[in-house]
Design an enzyme around this catalytic site. Structure first.
Site, mmCIF file in Angstrom:
data_model
loop_
_atom_site.group_PDB
_atom_site.id
_atom_site.type_symbol
_atom_site.label_atom_id
_atom_site.label_comp_id
_atom_site.label_asym_id
_atom_site.label_seq_id
_atom_site.Cartn_x
_atom_site.Cartn_y
_atom_site.Cartn_z
ATOM 1 N N GLU A 177 0.830 -1.216 0.000
ATOM 2 C CA GLU A 177 0.000 0.000 0.000
ATOM 3 C C GLU A 177 0.860 1.261 0.000
ATOM 4 O OE1 GLU A 177 -2.806 -0.406 3.229
ATOM 5 O OE2 GLU A 177 -4.016 -1.765 2.021
ATOM 6 N N GLU A 372 -5.496 -8.379 -1.060
ATOM 7 C CA GLU A 372 -6.142 -8.205 0.246
ATOM 8 C C GLU A 372 -7.623 -7.931 0.034
ATOM 9 O OE1 GLU A 372 -4.515 -5.395 3.029
ATOM 10 O OE2 GLU A 372 -2.466 -5.887 2.451
#
Ligand code: BGP
Length: 473
Positions: A177, A372
């Site tokens: 991220e 995810e």
């Protein structure tokens, strides 16, 4: 039965070292930025304590002790039929202080053992090089990623991994991220910078992010030189932000939010250059990036092979105030009247995943992977200890259905790793009670528990999903 996914689609689960391993000082490991964060809760942020407080609780110190349970856990993943397992390597296991003259052999040997175990079951490792942690010494000595010297230190670390695990790890992610740096929590979480609130500005974070983007690009190039067969991906927390109304100012704000929060990092890592809209963003946020002449070529030459994303929820944005707010992963937004929310207030939007995948594939045209996706929920064991997590099956089923629709829309999908295949420490709150797993772990937020693993109802459901390549949902 629904239609199956394309042949070779990789099913599995995703974790992060600081949220599962524990053994935070074992076998030569140094403290990481995550190890200095106390536990928290939905309304009590985790605290960074440069000096550990005897009275505080540090969730990453033991986590779920994957460090000693990895054989049992990987056997459970294999029982579900995993073809891929996403894990991260703890930088501070390999370079305890980040700038040590040579790597810690005991740290390297641990991941050799993990890859041995995965190979036993034919499970591909998907490895995140830095997943919301770096050696805490780099925070103390350099101020984290704000210091350009971290580029060289990260590259040295990444090259050690590429050489050591050449041929065993085929899929790498440079940063978890990386776009979390566009938001205040990313300053410490992803960039290892301890900043006062007034210091935590887009300009400070963007300068540090530039160093990370250059480091990512140089690592991609090094990986391809060391092991031409491996694939390196970027990883974005895709924060799907939709306009609350069709009012032009809401529509424009949604576009600007998507550009800055999501696409800026995607464009640099996939297209190899800062996009045109950066001009507006830098002007608005008073950013004057300090770069070196070699950076432009580095970014251009270090483009990734695939784009991985996390996707949990969606938000609405509006130029008008006074609208009901909701929380979210890293950033909140306005309530979408058409969606329900999780116990932690994240808006559940399965169709948003299909929208996101079409949007990204249309822009980048390279293979995508959802690394995810999951539902954090407070599982309550029944009288016999069983966990009937139908709510988690429902969440995952609805998202996997959208994944398949995206594949039918023409999106090239590599695979899907559900977040938290085994209960683990929540990154945002440090809680164990925010459970994601197909496997329950007896560990409570007061630190008590036997660490016993138990299969939930979703364990057997996901096993069927994988066995049918996504047809039996
Ligand atoms: C993502 C992180 C993961 C994981 C996930 C779930 O941002 O990449 O590490 O933590 O969020 O969020 P949380 O753990 O806060 O529920």
């Amino acid at each position: 039965m629904m239609k199956a996914f394309p042949e070779g689609f990789l099913w599995g689960g995703a974790t992060a070292a600081n949220q599962i391993e524990g053994a935070w000082r074992e076998d030569g490991k140094g403290p990481s930025t995550a190890d200095m964060q106390t536990g928290g809760g939905l309304h009590t942020p985790r605290r960074v304590t440069p000096v550990l407080e005897a009275s505080a609780f540090y969730p990453s110190h033991e986590a779920i002790d994957f460090y000693h349970h990895y054989r049992e856990d990987i056997a459970l993943f294999a029982e579900m039929g995993f073809q891929v397992f996403r894990l991260s390597i703890a930088w501070s296991r390999i370079f305890p202080h980040g700038d040590d003259p040579k790597p810690n052999e005991q740290g390297l040997a641990f991941y050799d053992r993990v890859f041995d175990e995965l190979e036993k079951y034919g499970i591909e490792p998907l490895v995140t090089i830095s997943h919301y942690e770096l050696p805490f010494s780099l925070t103390q000595k350099y101020g984290g990623w704000r210091d350009r010297r971290l580029i060289g230190l990260y590259l040295d670390y990444a090259k050690v991994l590429f050489k050591r695990y050449k041929g065993r790890v085929k899929y790498w992610l440079t940063f978890n991220e990386i776009n979390s740096a566009m938001l205040p929590p990313g300053a410490y979480l992803s960039q290892g910078m301890i900043l006062k609130e007034e210091e935590n500005t887009p300009a400070i974070r963007m300068q540090a992010l530039h160093h990370q983007l250059v480091a990512s690009a140089l690592a991609v190039r090094a990986a391809h030189r060391i092991d031409p067969a491996c694939k390196v991906g970027c990883m974005l927390c895709y924060l799907d932000s939709q306009p609350l109304t069709c009012a032009p100012e809401d529509v424009l704000l949604a576009q600007y939010t998507d550009q800055t929060v999501n696409l800026l990092c995607g464009d640099v890592q996939i297209r190899g250059a800062y996009p045109a809209f950066t001009r507006r963003y830098f002007e608005k946020e008073h950013i004057r990036l300090e770069t070196m002449p070699e950076d432009e070529a580095a970014l251009r030459r270090g483009r990734v092979d695939f784009c991985a994303i996390s996707y949990y929820m969606s938000n609405c944005v509006s130029a008008r105030a006074g609208v009901e707010e909701v929380s979210g992963n890293l950033m909140g937004g306005y309530k979408n009247p058409h969606l329900e929310t999780s116990q932690w207030g994240w808006q559940i939007d399965p169709a948003g995943l299909r929208w996101t995948l079409n949007h990204l594939y249309g822009r980048y045209g390279i293979p995508l992977m959802v690394v995810e996706n999951g539902l954090g929920a407070e599982d309550k064991p029944g009288p016999g200890g069983e966990i009937e997590d139908d709510y988690r099956i429902d969440y995952l089923r609805r998202h996997i259905e959208q994944l398949r629709l995206a594949a039918e829309d023409g999106v090239e999908l590599m695979g899907y790793t559900a977040w938290g295949p085994i209960d683990l420490v929540s990154a945002s709150t440090g809680e164990m009670k925010k459970r994601y797993g197909f496997i329950y772990v007896d560990k409570q937020d007061d630190g008590s528990g036997t660490l016993e693993r138990r299969k939930k109802k979703s364990f057997y459901w996901y096993k069927k999903v994988i066995a049918s390549n996504g047809a039996a949902l």
